[in-house]
Design a protein around this motif. Structure first.
Motif, short mmCIF file in Angstrom:
data_model
loop_
_atom_site.label_atom_id
_atom_site.label_comp_id
_atom_site.label_asym_id
_atom_site.label_seq_id
_atom_site.Cartn_x
_atom_site.Cartn_y
_atom_site.Cartn_z
N GLY A 39 11.88 17.81 1.23
CA GLY A 39 11.02 18.81 1.54
C GLY A 39 10.99 19.57 0.40
N ASP A 40 11.25 18.81 -0.74
CA ASP A 40 10.60 19.33 -2.67
C ASP A 40 9.71 18.69 -2.74
OD1 ASP A 40 13.55 21.17 -2.09
OD2 ASP A 40 14.28 20.02 -2.94
N SER A 41 9.03 18.94 -3.54
CA SER A 41 8.19 18.00 -4.10
C SER A 41 7.99 18.35 -5.50
CB SER A 41 7.39 18.38 -3.80
OG SER A 41 6.07 19.67 -3.53
N PHE A 42 7.41 17.75 -6.54
CA PHE A 42 7.37 17.54 -7.85
C PHE A 42 5.63 17.35 -7.81
CE2 PHE A 42 5.88 16.64 -12.73
CZ PHE A 42 7.49 17.89 -12.92
N ASN A 43 4.64 17.83 -8.62
CA ASN A 43 3.53 18.00 -8.16
C ASN A 43 2.41 18.03 -10.12
OD1 ASN A 43 3.82 17.87 -5.51
ND2 ASN A 43 3.75 20.07 -5.89
N VAL A 44 1.33 17.10 -9.87
CA VAL A 44 1.34 17.86 -11.30
C VAL A 44 0.16 18.24 -10.85
CG1 VAL A 44 -0.48 16.35 -13.58
CG2 VAL A 44 1.68 15.68 -12.57
N VAL A 45 0.24 19.97 -11.38
CA VAL A 45 -1.40 20.19 -10.75
C VAL A 45 -2.40 21.40 -11.86
CG1 VAL A 45 -0.39 21.29 -8.62
CG2 VAL A 45 0.09 23.01 -11.32
N GLY A 46 -3.45 22.27 -11.61
CA GLY A 46 -4.49 22.01 -12.85
C GLY A 46 -4.36 23.24 -12.37
N THR A 47 -3.98 24.57 -11.46
CA THR A 47 -3.65 25.60 -11.85
C THR A 47 -2.53 26.25 -12.78
OG1 THR A 47 -1.47 25.75 -10.43
CG2 THR A 47 -3.95 26.01 -8.94
N THR A 48 -1.28 26.40 -12.61
CA THR A 48 -0.80 27.24 -13.52
C THR A 48 -0.84 26.47 -14.87
OG1 THR A 48 0.66 28.76 -12.03
CG2 THR A 48 0.72 28.35 -14.56
N VAL A 49 -1.39 26.10 -15.91
CA VAL A 49 -1.01 25.69 -17.28
C VAL A 49 -1.26 26.25 -18.60
CG1 VAL A 49 -2.35 23.73 -16.25
CG2 VAL A 49 -3.81 25.34 -17.74
N ARG A 50 -0.32 25.86 -19.65
CA ARG A 50 -0.93 26.67 -21.17
C ARG A 50 -1.50 25.57 -22.11
NH1 ARG A 50 1.22 27.18 -25.98
NH2 ARG A 50 1.72 24.75 -26.36
N THR A 51 -1.70 24.74 -21.37
CA THR A 51 -2.43 23.74 -22.52
C THR A 51 -3.27 22.75 -21.56
OG1 THR A 51 -1.38 22.08 -23.38
CG2 THR A 51 -1.48 24.07 -24.70
N GLY A 52 -4.50 22.63 -22.09
CA GLY A 52 -5.47 21.38 -21.35
C GLY A 52 -5.70 21.54 -20.19
N SER A 53 -5.48 20.30 -19.68
CA SER A 53 -5.73 20.88 -17.80
C SER A 53 -4.65 20.98 -16.23
CB SER A 53 -7.14 20.03 -17.93
OG SER A 53 -8.52 19.72 -18.06
N TYR A 54 -3.56 20.25 -17.26
CA TYR A 54 -3.17 20.13 -16.09
C TYR A 54 -1.05 20.32 -16.40
CZ TYR A 54 -6.04 16.80 -13.93
OH TYR A 54 -7.82 16.64 -13.15
#
Length: 202
Positions: A39-54
């Motif tokens: 039920g857990d997941s690790f995703n690459v997202v473009g919403t909450t980022v520090r640098t760049g797009s992801y």
């Protein structure tokens, strides 16, 4: 880390790091995958980022684990550096291990504490049974650069913690076990029972 004979860095900046990734491929292609609980997941997202797009997003819905992982030939010393973000609404009622070093077993975890040390970063020396705390808690809604340095030795081990470039822990001549490090994790390596979402970036 811990190699006093290291000389001038190579001309190729990518060769300075054992592993470097800011998720800018938009996926986990530069990792060896992810380790997740049911039920857990690790995703690459473009919403909450520090640098760049992801950025990486670790989501656990009832505790356990959601972390990106990278394996390598075993080394005695390792230095990890990553920016972490805990969003508003984060439940600080229990600890969360973020970055983790493993060998034959768990060796060291960069962890955010629970009461009475809620939101205080620390290094958990799992091999030697030590807890080494920062003197300052972090807050939600901000990115923090969290670094862990760990040297494996049953008699002359070391553990360091740095927060936003400031050293908070410097433990020397400690027992850190004898199993060298061959895997590094980033995300939520362990959350005992509470739901939570954390972000990691470069």
């Amino acid at each position: 880390y811990g190699n006093s004979s290291v000389g001038v860095p190579p001309a190729d900046p990518d060769s300075v790091f054992l592993h470097y990734d800011g998720f800018e491929t938009g996926n986990l292609s530069r990792w060896d995958g992810s380790w997740t609980g049911a039920g857990d997941s690790f995703n690459v997202v473009g919403t909450t980022v520090r640098t760049g797009s992801y950025a990486g997003q670790a989501v656990v819905n009832a505790g356990t684990v959601a972390a990106a992982m990278h394996s390598f030939p075993a080394v005695a010393g390792l230095h990890s550096s990553a920016y972490y973000y805990l969003p508003g609404g984060w439940d600080s009622g229990e600890y969360v291990a973020l970055s983790e070093f493993r060998g034959a077993s768990n060796l060291a975890g960069l962890t955010i504490g629970e009461p009475p040390n809620a939101m205080v970063p620390y290094v958990y020396n799992e091999a030697g049974g030590g807890f080494y705390f920062s003197d300052t808690p972090i807050t939600t809604g901000s990115w923090y650069r969290l670094e862990m340095k760990f040297l494996v030795s049953p008699t002359s081990g070391r553990a360091e913690l740095w927060v936003n470039g400031v050293q908070k822990v410097n433990q020397t001549s400690i027992d850190t076990g004898s199993s060298n490090i061959d895997t590094s994790f980033a995300g939520i390596y362990w959350r005992p029972s509470l739901a939570g979402t954390a972000y990691v970036d470069d």
